[in-house]
Write a protein that holds these residues in place. Sequence first.
Motif, PDB file in Angstrom:
ATOM      1  N   GLY A  71     107.238  39.108 159.755  1.00 53.42           N
ATOM      2  CA  GLY A  71     106.022  39.942 159.636  1.00 53.42           C
ATOM      3  C   GLY A  71     104.989  39.473 159.050  1.00 53.42           C
ATOM      4  N   HIS A  72     104.711  38.121 159.230  1.00 55.11           N
ATOM      5  CA  HIS A  72     103.446  37.470 158.372  1.00 55.11           C
ATOM      6  C   HIS A  72     102.527  37.035 159.597  1.00 55.11           C
ATOM      7  CE1 HIS A  72     101.248  35.362 155.492  1.00 55.11           C
ATOM      8  NE2 HIS A  72     101.014  34.380 156.266  1.00 55.11           N
ATOM      9  N   ASP A  73     101.324  37.422 159.644  1.00 52.07           N
ATOM     10  CA  ASP A  73     100.395  37.380 160.629  1.00 52.07           C
ATOM     11  C   ASP A  73      99.494  36.218 160.133  1.00 52.07           C
ATOM     12  OD1 ASP A  73     101.506  38.811 162.685  1.00 52.07           O
ATOM     13  OD2 ASP A  73     100.050  40.810 161.897  1.00 52.07           O
ATOM     14  N   LEU A  74      98.902  34.956 160.996  1.00 53.13           N
ATOM     15  CA  LEU A  74      97.969  34.169 160.430  1.00 53.13           C
ATOM     16  C   LEU A  74      96.666  34.918 160.176  1.00 53.13           C
ATOM     17  CD1 LEU A  74      99.051  31.187 162.443  1.00 53.13           C
ATOM     18  CD2 LEU A  74      99.211  31.665 160.088  1.00 53.13           C
ATOM     19  N   HIS A  75      95.572  34.748 159.619  1.00 53.51           N
ATOM     20  CA  HIS A  75      94.487  35.435 159.262  1.00 53.51           C
ATOM     21  C   HIS A  75      93.444  34.508 159.757  1.00 53.51           C
ATOM     22  CE1 HIS A  75      96.421  38.652 157.088  1.00 53.51           C
ATOM     23  NE2 HIS A  75      96.926  37.774 156.632  1.00 53.51           N
ATOM     24  N   PRO A  76      92.447  34.940 160.596  1.00 50.67           N
ATOM     25  CA  PRO A  76      91.408  34.222 161.151  1.00 50.67           C
ATOM     26  C   PRO A  76      90.491  33.391 160.164  1.00 50.67           C
ATOM     27  CG  PRO A  76      91.727  36.114 162.561  1.00 50.67           C
ATOM     28  CD  PRO A  76      92.585  36.102 161.249  1.00 50.67           C
ATOM     29  N   LYS A  77      90.385  34.100 159.083  1.00 45.15           N
ATOM     30  CA  LYS A  77      89.367  33.730 158.011  1.00 45.15           C
ATOM     31  C   LYS A  77      90.002  32.347 157.303  1.00 45.15           C
ATOM     32  CE  LYS A  77      86.246  37.422 157.920  1.00 45.15           C
ATOM     33  NZ  LYS A  77      85.388  38.217 157.014  1.00 45.15           N
ATOM     34  N   ARG A  78      91.356  32.911 156.989  1.00 48.68           N
ATOM     35  CA  ARG A  78      92.206  31.852 156.231  1.00 48.68           C
ATOM     36  C   ARG A  78      92.593  30.705 156.827  1.00 48.68           C
ATOM     37  NH1 ARG A  78      96.029  33.750 151.300  1.00 48.68           N
ATOM     38  NH2 ARG A  78      96.643  31.451 150.427  1.00 48.68           N
TER      39      ARG A  78
END
Length: 110
Positions: A71-78
């Motif tokens: 359930g961990h999505d990659l964040h575009p800003k990070r």
Amino acid sequence: SLIREERIPRILGFHKSIAASLEKSKKELPKALDLFEKRLKTNGTKYIAGDQPSVADYVTFHQINELEIIGHDLHPKRTPNIIKWHEATKTLRGNKEVYEKYKEQVEIFR
């Protein structure tokens, strides 16, 4: 009697150990992703070790896919470089087919 006295406690202990490991991994995940993001940014290349894919890309690709299961999505800003790398890597020969099957399997767990 044997099941109650020996097997069940071992099984329950095993599951507690897995749960503890998973929680520890979840806490360490942001640091690992930050390091990977920094590495991709510093390299300035399309893939981990250069402009051509290597074994590192294939192995890491599947590890990054596993994040969806927990359930961990990659964040575009990070993690913009990881996302860019992942998009490029999932189109590599072999990965595309595996990724499509993988996405089907992930939906089963959600």
